[in-house]
Design an enzyme around this catalytic site. Sequence first.
Site, PDB file in Angstrom:
ATOM      1  N   SER A  45       0.834  -1.212   0.000  1.00  0.00           N
ATOM      2  CA  SER A  45       0.000   0.000   0.000  1.00  0.00           C
ATOM      3  C   SER A  45       0.860   1.249   0.000  1.00  0.00           C
ATOM      4  N   PHE A  78      -2.642  10.340  -0.772  1.00  0.00           N
ATOM      5  CA  PHE A  78      -3.584  10.682  -1.843  1.00  0.00           C
ATOM      6  C   PHE A  78      -4.965  10.821  -1.224  1.00  0.00           C
ATOM      7  N   THR A 116     -11.142   9.923  -1.028  1.00  0.00           N
ATOM      8  CA  THR A 116     -12.306   9.495  -0.245  1.00  0.00           C
ATOM      9  C   THR A 116     -12.646  10.493   0.861  1.00  0.00           C
ATOM     10  N   PRO A 137     -15.677  11.399   4.214  1.00  0.00           N
ATOM     11  CA  PRO A 137     -16.610  10.706   5.109  1.00  0.00           C
ATOM     12  C   PRO A 137     -17.934  10.361   4.420  1.00  0.00           C
ATOM     13  N   ILE A 184      -7.144   7.632   4.644  1.00  0.00           N
ATOM     14  CA  ILE A 184      -6.040   7.951   3.738  1.00  0.00           C
ATOM     15  C   ILE A 184      -4.749   7.247   4.186  1.00  0.00           C
ATOM     16  N   ARG A 235      -4.524   0.339  -9.248  1.00  0.00           N
ATOM     17  CA  ARG A 235      -5.291  -0.919  -9.297  1.00  0.00           C
ATOM     18  C   ARG A 235      -4.516  -1.988 -10.063  1.00  0.00           C
ATOM     19  N   GLU A 295      -9.532   1.244  -3.373  1.00  0.00           N
ATOM     20  CA  GLU A 295      -9.279   1.371  -4.820  1.00  0.00           C
ATOM     21  C   GLU A 295     -10.452   0.836  -5.641  1.00  0.00           C
ATOM     22  N   THR A 339     -14.449  -0.942  -4.619  1.00  0.00           N
ATOM     23  CA  THR A 339     -14.832  -2.186  -3.942  1.00  0.00           C
ATOM     24  C   THR A 339     -15.061  -3.293  -4.980  1.00  0.00           C
ATOM     25  N   HIS A 340     -15.177  -4.514  -4.449  1.00  0.00           N
ATOM     26  CA  HIS A 340     -15.467  -5.689  -5.282  1.00  0.00           C
ATOM     27  C   HIS A 340     -16.732  -5.439  -6.120  1.00  0.00           C
TER      28      HIS A 340
HETATM   29  P1  TGC Z   1     -18.047   8.601 -14.705  1.00  0.00           P
HETATM   30  O1  TGC Z   1     -19.076   9.599 -15.094  1.00  0.00           O
HETATM   31  O2  TGC Z   1     -18.138   7.187 -15.179  1.00  0.00           O
HETATM   32  O3  TGC Z   1     -16.591   9.133 -15.099  1.00  0.00           O
HETATM   33  C1  TGC Z   1     -16.190  10.466 -14.832  1.00  0.00           C
HETATM   34  C2  TGC Z   1     -15.072  10.795 -15.794  1.00  0.00           C
HETATM   35  O4  TGC Z   1     -13.942   9.944 -15.537  1.00  0.00           O
HETATM   36  C3  TGC Z   1     -13.649   9.167 -16.712  1.00  0.00           C
HETATM   37  N1  TGC Z   1     -13.237   7.836 -16.213  1.00  0.00           N
HETATM   38  C4  TGC Z   1     -11.963   7.450 -16.162  1.00  0.00           C
HETATM   39  N2  TGC Z   1     -10.831   8.070 -16.555  1.00  0.00           N
HETATM   40  C5  TGC Z   1      -9.678   7.405 -16.361  1.00  0.00           C
HETATM   41  N3  TGC Z   1      -9.623   6.188 -15.767  1.00  0.00           N
HETATM   42  C6  TGC Z   1     -10.742   5.547 -15.356  1.00  0.00           C
HETATM   43  N4  TGC Z   1     -10.654   4.364 -14.743  1.00  0.00           N
HETATM   44  C7  TGC Z   1     -11.996   6.183 -15.552  1.00  0.00           C
HETATM   45  N5  TGC Z   1     -13.280   5.852 -15.253  1.00  0.00           N
HETATM   46  C8  TGC Z   1     -14.033   6.901 -15.675  1.00  0.00           C
HETATM   47  C9  TGC Z   1     -14.919   9.135 -17.503  1.00  0.00           C
HETATM   48  O5  TGC Z   1     -14.682   8.910 -18.863  1.00  0.00           O
HETATM   49  C10 TGC Z   1     -15.460  10.541 -17.247  1.00  0.00           C
HETATM   50  O6  TGC Z   1     -14.711  11.451 -18.039  1.00  0.00           O
HETATM   51  P2  TGC Z   1     -15.403  12.776 -18.648  1.00  0.00           P
HETATM   52  O7  TGC Z   1     -14.328  13.402 -19.449  1.00  0.00           O
HETATM   53  O8  TGC Z   1     -16.568  12.271 -19.449  1.00  0.00           O
HETATM   54  O9  TGC Z   1     -15.831  13.591 -17.452  1.00  0.00           O
HETATM   55  O10 TGC Z   1     -17.945   8.636 -13.118  1.00  0.00           O
HETATM   56  P3  TGC Z   1     -18.974   8.154 -12.017  1.00  0.00           P
HETATM   57  O11 TGC Z   1     -19.160   9.287 -11.075  1.00  0.00           O
HETATM   58  O12 TGC Z   1     -20.205   7.544 -12.637  1.00  0.00           O
HETATM   59  O13 TGC Z   1     -18.142   7.024 -11.238  1.00  0.00           O
HETATM   60  C11 TGC Z   1     -17.730   5.874 -11.830  1.00  0.00           C
HETATM   61  C12 TGC Z   1     -17.093   4.935 -10.777  1.00  0.00           C
HETATM   62  C13 TGC Z   1     -18.102   4.471  -9.757  1.00  0.00           C
HETATM   63  C14 TGC Z   1     -16.559   3.744 -11.547  1.00  0.00           C
HETATM   64  C15 TGC Z   1     -15.938   5.670 -10.071  1.00  0.00           C
HETATM   65  O14 TGC Z   1     -16.402   6.722  -9.313  1.00  0.00           O
HETATM   66  C16 TGC Z   1     -15.119   4.757  -9.180  1.00  0.00           C
HETATM   67  O15 TGC Z   1     -14.203   4.104  -9.667  1.00  0.00           O
HETATM   68  N6  TGC Z   1     -15.412   4.708  -7.831  1.00  0.00           N
HETATM   69  C17 TGC Z   1     -14.583   3.987  -6.899  1.00  0.00           C
HETATM   70  C18 TGC Z   1     -13.821   4.986  -6.065  1.00  0.00           C
HETATM   71  C19 TGC Z   1     -12.464   4.510  -5.715  1.00  0.00           C
HETATM   72  O16 TGC Z   1     -11.912   3.588  -6.313  1.00  0.00           O
HETATM   73  N7  TGC Z   1     -11.815   5.169  -4.753  1.00  0.00           N
HETATM   74  C20 TGC Z   1     -10.488   4.864  -4.423  1.00  0.00           C
HETATM   75  C21 TGC Z   1      -9.909   5.894  -3.499  1.00  0.00           C
HETATM   76  S1  TGC Z   1      -8.149   5.853  -3.381  1.00  0.00           S
HETATM   77  C22 TGC Z   1      -7.814   4.460  -2.544  1.00  0.00           C
HETATM   78  O17 TGC Z   1      -8.607   3.661  -2.216  1.00  0.00           O
HETATM   79  C23 TGC Z   1      -6.403   4.274  -2.253  1.00  0.00           C
HETATM   80  S2  TGC Z   1      -6.033   2.877  -1.328  1.00  0.00           S
HETATM   81  C24 TGC Z   1      -4.399   3.003  -1.490  1.00  0.00           C
HETATM   82  C25 TGC Z   1      -3.589   1.938  -0.897  1.00  0.00           C
HETATM   83  O18 TGC Z   1      -3.394   1.952   0.333  1.00  0.00           O
HETATM   84  O19 TGC Z   1      -3.064   1.103  -1.700  1.00  0.00           O
HETATM   85  P1  FAD Z   2     -19.179   2.858   0.423  1.00  0.00           P
HETATM   86  O1  FAD Z   2     -18.941   3.586  -0.856  1.00  0.00           O
HETATM   87  O2  FAD Z   2     -20.034   3.496   1.451  1.00  0.00           O
HETATM   88  O3  FAD Z   2     -19.726   1.409   0.098  1.00  0.00           O
HETATM   89  C1  FAD Z   2     -20.314   0.574   1.095  1.00  0.00           C
HETATM   90  C2  FAD Z   2     -20.861  -0.681   0.394  1.00  0.00           C
HETATM   91  O4  FAD Z   2     -21.836  -0.299  -0.578  1.00  0.00           O
HETATM   92  C3  FAD Z   2     -19.757  -1.442  -0.369  1.00  0.00           C
HETATM   93  O5  FAD Z   2     -19.967  -2.821  -0.240  1.00  0.00           O
HETATM   94  C4  FAD Z   2     -19.968  -1.010  -1.811  1.00  0.00           C
HETATM   95  O6  FAD Z   2     -19.539  -1.989  -2.749  1.00  0.00           O
HETATM   96  C5  FAD Z   2     -21.484  -0.824  -1.845  1.00  0.00           C
HETATM   97  N1  FAD Z   2     -21.881   0.121  -2.899  1.00  0.00           N
HETATM   98  C6  FAD Z   2     -21.559   1.439  -3.002  1.00  0.00           C
HETATM   99  N2  FAD Z   2     -22.074   1.962  -4.113  1.00  0.00           N
HETATM  100  C7  FAD Z   2     -22.712   0.962  -4.756  1.00  0.00           C
HETATM  101  C8  FAD Z   2     -23.428   0.855  -5.993  1.00  0.00           C
HETATM  102  N3  FAD Z   2     -23.551   1.903  -6.826  1.00  0.00           N
HETATM  103  N4  FAD Z   2     -23.962  -0.341  -6.336  1.00  0.00           N
HETATM  104  C9  FAD Z   2     -23.808  -1.420  -5.525  1.00  0.00           C
HETATM  105  N5  FAD Z   2     -23.156  -1.395  -4.355  1.00  0.00           N
HETATM  106  C10 FAD Z   2     -22.604  -0.217  -3.981  1.00  0.00           C
HETATM  107  N6  FAD Z   2      -9.113   6.404  -0.047  1.00  0.00           N
HETATM  108  C11 FAD Z   2      -8.299   7.391  -0.529  1.00  0.00           C
HETATM  109  O7  FAD Z   2      -8.763   8.336  -1.141  1.00  0.00           O
HETATM  110  N7  FAD Z   2      -6.953   7.336  -0.309  1.00  0.00           N
HETATM  111  C12 FAD Z   2      -6.357   6.334   0.353  1.00  0.00           C
HETATM  112  O8  FAD Z   2      -5.127   6.318   0.517  1.00  0.00           O
HETATM  113  C13 FAD Z   2      -7.171   5.295   0.896  1.00  0.00           C
HETATM  114  N8  FAD Z   2      -6.636   4.311   1.656  1.00  0.00           N
HETATM  115  C14 FAD Z   2      -7.448   3.406   2.276  1.00  0.00           C
HETATM  116  C15 FAD Z   2      -6.895   2.509   3.201  1.00  0.00           C
HETATM  117  C16 FAD Z   2      -7.735   1.616   3.874  1.00  0.00           C
HETATM  118  C17 FAD Z   2      -7.138   0.697   4.889  1.00  0.00           C
HETATM  119  C18 FAD Z   2      -9.109   1.557   3.568  1.00  0.00           C
HETATM  120  C19 FAD Z   2      -9.991   0.559   4.251  1.00  0.00           C
HETATM  121  C20 FAD Z   2      -9.657   2.454   2.682  1.00  0.00           C
HETATM  122  C21 FAD Z   2      -8.840   3.394   2.029  1.00  0.00           C
HETATM  123  N9  FAD Z   2      -9.381   4.376   1.167  1.00  0.00           N
HETATM  124  C22 FAD Z   2      -8.578   5.368   0.651  1.00  0.00           C
HETATM  125  C23 FAD Z   2     -10.818   4.477   1.004  1.00  0.00           C
HETATM  126  C24 FAD Z   2     -11.405   3.475   0.024  1.00  0.00           C
HETATM  127  O9  FAD Z   2     -11.088   3.796  -1.303  1.00  0.00           O
HETATM  128  C25 FAD Z   2     -12.927   3.434   0.233  1.00  0.00           C
HETATM  129  O10 FAD Z   2     -13.132   2.803   1.478  1.00  0.00           O
HETATM  130  C26 FAD Z   2     -13.656   2.710  -0.875  1.00  0.00           C
HETATM  131  O11 FAD Z   2     -13.585   3.438  -2.082  1.00  0.00           O
HETATM  132  C27 FAD Z   2     -15.130   2.438  -0.527  1.00  0.00           C
HETATM  133  O12 FAD Z   2     -15.742   3.563   0.005  1.00  0.00           O
HETATM  134  P2  FAD Z   2     -16.585   3.464   1.411  1.00  0.00           P
HETATM  135  O13 FAD Z   2     -15.703   2.789   2.398  1.00  0.00           O
HETATM  136  O14 FAD Z   2     -17.071   4.819   1.708  1.00  0.00           O
HETATM  137  O15 FAD Z   2     -17.757   2.482   1.093  1.00  0.00           O
END
Ligand code: TGC
Ligand code: FAD
Length: 392
Positions: A98, A136, A139, A141, A170, A251, A371, A373-374
Amino acid sequence: MSQDLYTAPDYYLLDELLSDEHILIRDAAREWVKREVSPIIEEAAQKAVFPTSIIKGLAEIGAFGPYIPEVYGGAGLDQMSYGLIMQEIERGDSGVRSTASVQSSLVMYPIWKFGDEAQRLKYLPKLASGEFMGCFGLTEPNHGSNPNGMETKFKDMGDHYLLNGAKMWISNAPFADVAVVWAKNEEGRIHGLIVERGMAGFTTPETHNKWSLRASATGELIFDNVKIPKENLLPNKSGLGAPLQCLDSARYGIAWGAIGAAMDCYDTALRYAKERTQFGKPIAGFQLQQKKLAEMITEITKAQLLTWRLGTLRNENKATSAQISMAKRNNVDMALQIARESRQILGAMGITGEYSIMRHMMNLESVVTYEGTHDIHLLITGFDITGIPAFK
Ligand code: TGC
Ligand code: FAD
């Protein structure tokens, strides 16, 4: 943890698909993990501390910015090398991976891709050497899976921006020197800002009591009227696509990393099953245990092949976001199932810190959530094959 006897499974001779350079880089990371991570990681996880002593070593094996050009201090390697390094680090611990993922794909990558030359020269060499650590902030609350709804915002004050809001969950936040933060401007457009520790109004409280990723520090980012110099805005891309592009890179690394965790669990369970005797023979001789082990190596091999192919597509700049989602989702789920099965093969011993399996299992509960969810990755595949988004 008892002595690290790890032998990497390679059932389909995948090493033959790698270049000599890939193997050299992979083996250097593998040796480093055995020498520097395995001896200390169990205690770090039990105590819930990030072992800062390994930062220098991570930099030395090229884990900080493997694919960032050398002119900016990166290792200038290809995507396959990046993946292999992540696989080896997560073989040791998902929390350590991570830290490397965040530093490389979520901090260095946006500065490299969306920053200007002055930002690249100011931050990238220090991030590559580990002198600076980054985090980074996407995310919040109230906005996890749906980052587009973010409330963190900044206002143009003429000679600076004023940043307000909060980020949650974060990785690296409690000790990071710099944070790449995603926030909306007054028109509601998302931009990336580089926030530095020490800026007035910026705090990073640590999140305690995690049962997962205990050797990785997690925290909040709180912005209370933080004055951000104008030169800290990433100028070259805005909109949600910018952070999502960073997530593609991270990812991809996780898809490889999860295989490492699975390989470690399988290797541990196989060795234990051959050594542990019950009813007068090794438990590996019972059909039920063989079913578990045979299914594990089958799933690991499938994931290795999928991910090797993804690596070649990434090298050719042809991998789609949806292909990356499929690999992240498949491999993390695969690793989690294998961790659970492996834990059972070890019986009671499987719940102790003598073995790495329970730690991997708990870690992977975060990896399956962060990054994307599943569920979200399944919906990304669904969108890709049907053309109909089912997120909302
Ligand atoms: P949507 O309307 O589909 O897309 C908005 C704009 O983004 C473009 N796009 C992408 N561009 C590059 N790469 C991708 N993978 C892209 N996916 C979409 C899309 O074309 C659009 O562009 P434009 O020019 O038309 O505006 O967006 P949406 O709001 O419907 O959301 C789509 C969804 C649900 C897939 C997206 O929000 C998502 O992937 N949600 C999950 C959030 C997430 O993964 N958070 C991670 C936080 S960071 C983290 O967890 C770090 S953990 C780090 C560690 O410890 O390793
Ligand atoms: P929610 O979005 O509230 O989701 C809760 C449940 O609802 C999940 O099972 C989800 O799959 C489901 N769900 C949500 N939407 C839908 C839908 N449309 N359809 C069906 N099911 C749905 N974020 C950062 O920005 N930077 C980081 O460095 C970072 N590090 C992290 C480190 C750890 C240890 C953890 C646990 C998380 C970290 N995150 C980070 C946050 C992480 O990316 C979020 O936890 C993740 O994106 C899910 O958001 P949430 O926890 O708010 O769950």
